[in-house]
Design a protein around this motif. Structure first.
Motif, PDB file in Angstrom:
ATOM      1  N   GLY A   1       0.787  -1.219   0.000  1.00  0.00           N
ATOM      2  CA  GLY A   1       0.000   0.000   0.000  1.00  0.00           C
ATOM      3  C   GLY A   1       0.821   1.272   0.000  1.00  0.00           C
ATOM      4  O   GLY A   1       2.044   1.255  -0.106  1.00  0.00           O
ATOM      5  N   THR A   2       0.098   2.365   0.135  1.00  0.00           N
ATOM      6  CA  THR A   2       0.691   3.701   0.121  1.00  0.00           C
ATOM      7  C   THR A   2       0.383   4.372   1.445  1.00  0.00           C
ATOM      8  O   THR A   2      -0.763   4.355   1.897  1.00  0.00           O
ATOM      9  N   TYR A   3       1.402   4.960   2.062  1.00  0.00           N
ATOM     10  CA  TYR A   3       1.285   5.501   3.410  1.00  0.00           C
ATOM     11  C   TYR A   3       1.816   6.927   3.478  1.00  0.00           C
ATOM     12  O   TYR A   3       2.674   7.324   2.687  1.00  0.00           O
ATOM     13  N   VAL A   4       1.332   7.668   4.483  1.00  0.00           N
ATOM     14  CA  VAL A   4       1.885   8.989   4.753  1.00  0.00           C
ATOM     15  C   VAL A   4       3.300   8.773   5.280  1.00  0.00           C
ATOM     16  O   VAL A   4       3.525   7.966   6.187  1.00  0.00           O
ATOM     17  N   ALA A   5       4.249   9.471   4.679  1.00  0.00           N
ATOM     18  CA  ALA A   5       5.668   9.301   5.023  1.00  0.00           C
ATOM     19  C   ALA A   5       5.987   9.948   6.366  1.00  0.00           C
ATOM     20  O   ALA A   5       5.263  10.821   6.851  1.00  0.00           O
ATOM     21  N   ALA A   6       7.080   9.515   6.938  1.00  0.00           N
ATOM     22  CA  ALA A   6       7.548  10.059   8.216  1.00  0.00           C
ATOM     23  C   ALA A   6       7.849  11.545   8.081  1.00  0.00           C
ATOM     24  O   ALA A   6       8.332  12.002   7.048  1.00  0.00           O
ATOM     25  N   ALA A   7       7.569  12.269   9.127  1.00  0.00           N
ATOM     26  CA  ALA A   7       7.836  13.710   9.139  1.00  0.00           C
ATOM     27  C   ALA A   7       9.312  13.954   8.891  1.00  0.00           C
ATOM     28  O   ALA A   7      10.164  13.188   9.328  1.00  0.00           O
TER      29      ALA A   7
END
Length: 121
Positions: A73-79
Motif C-alpha cells: 500500500g501507500t502511506y503517509v511518510a515520516a515527518a
C-alpha cells in the motif's frame, strides 16, 4: 481522509488531490503511517479517472509526503522527509549556481524571483 474536488475551479483535479492530501499530512489530520486508499479506490470515490489519482500520488511521493510499499500500500511518510528533499534540492541549486559562476547575491536574487512568481498568484 476527506477530499473535495471542484471541477469548476482553475486547478486541475490531480493538483487538488495532491494539495489536499499534502495539507492533511502536514497538519497531522493524516498521521504518519496512515494508509491511503488505493488509486482505484480513491478514483472511484471521487469520480475521477485512475490516472488522475495516480498522477497525484506520484507527485506526492516525489515530494516525500507519501511512500509506496509495493503491494502493501501507500502511506503517509515520516515527518521530515519533505525537509530532507528540500535540502537536497537547495544543495543541487547551489552547486549549479556555483558552476554557472553566479555570486551568492545573484543566486539568492534568482531564488527570490522564483518564489515571488510561485507564491504571488
Amino acid at each position: 481522509m476527506t477530499l473535495k474536488i471542484h471541477i469548476v475551479e482553475g486547478a486541475a483535479p490531480y493538483e487538488q488531490v495532491r494539495a489536499q492530501i499534502a495539507e492533511q499530512a502536514r497538519s497531522g489530520e493524516l498521521p504518519v503511517g496512515y494508509r491511503l486508499p488505493t488509486v482505484r479506490g480513491l478514483a472511484e470515490s471521487l469520480g475521477l479517472a485512475a490516472n488522475t489519482v495516480a498522477k497525484a500520488y506520484r507527485a506526492l511521493e516525489t515530494d516525500g509526503v507519501i511512500e509506496t510499499r509495493g503491494r502493501h500500500g501507500t502511506y503517509v511518510a515520516a515527518a521530515g522527509s519533505e525537509a530532507r528533499e528540500l535540502a537536497a534540492a537547495a544543495q543541487a541549486y547551489v552547486e549549479r549556481a556555483r558552476r554557472l559562476g553566479l555570486t551568492e547575491e545573484e543566486a539568492l536574487a534568482a531564488v527570490r524571483d522564483a518564489l515571488r512568481a510561485a507564491y504571488e498568484r
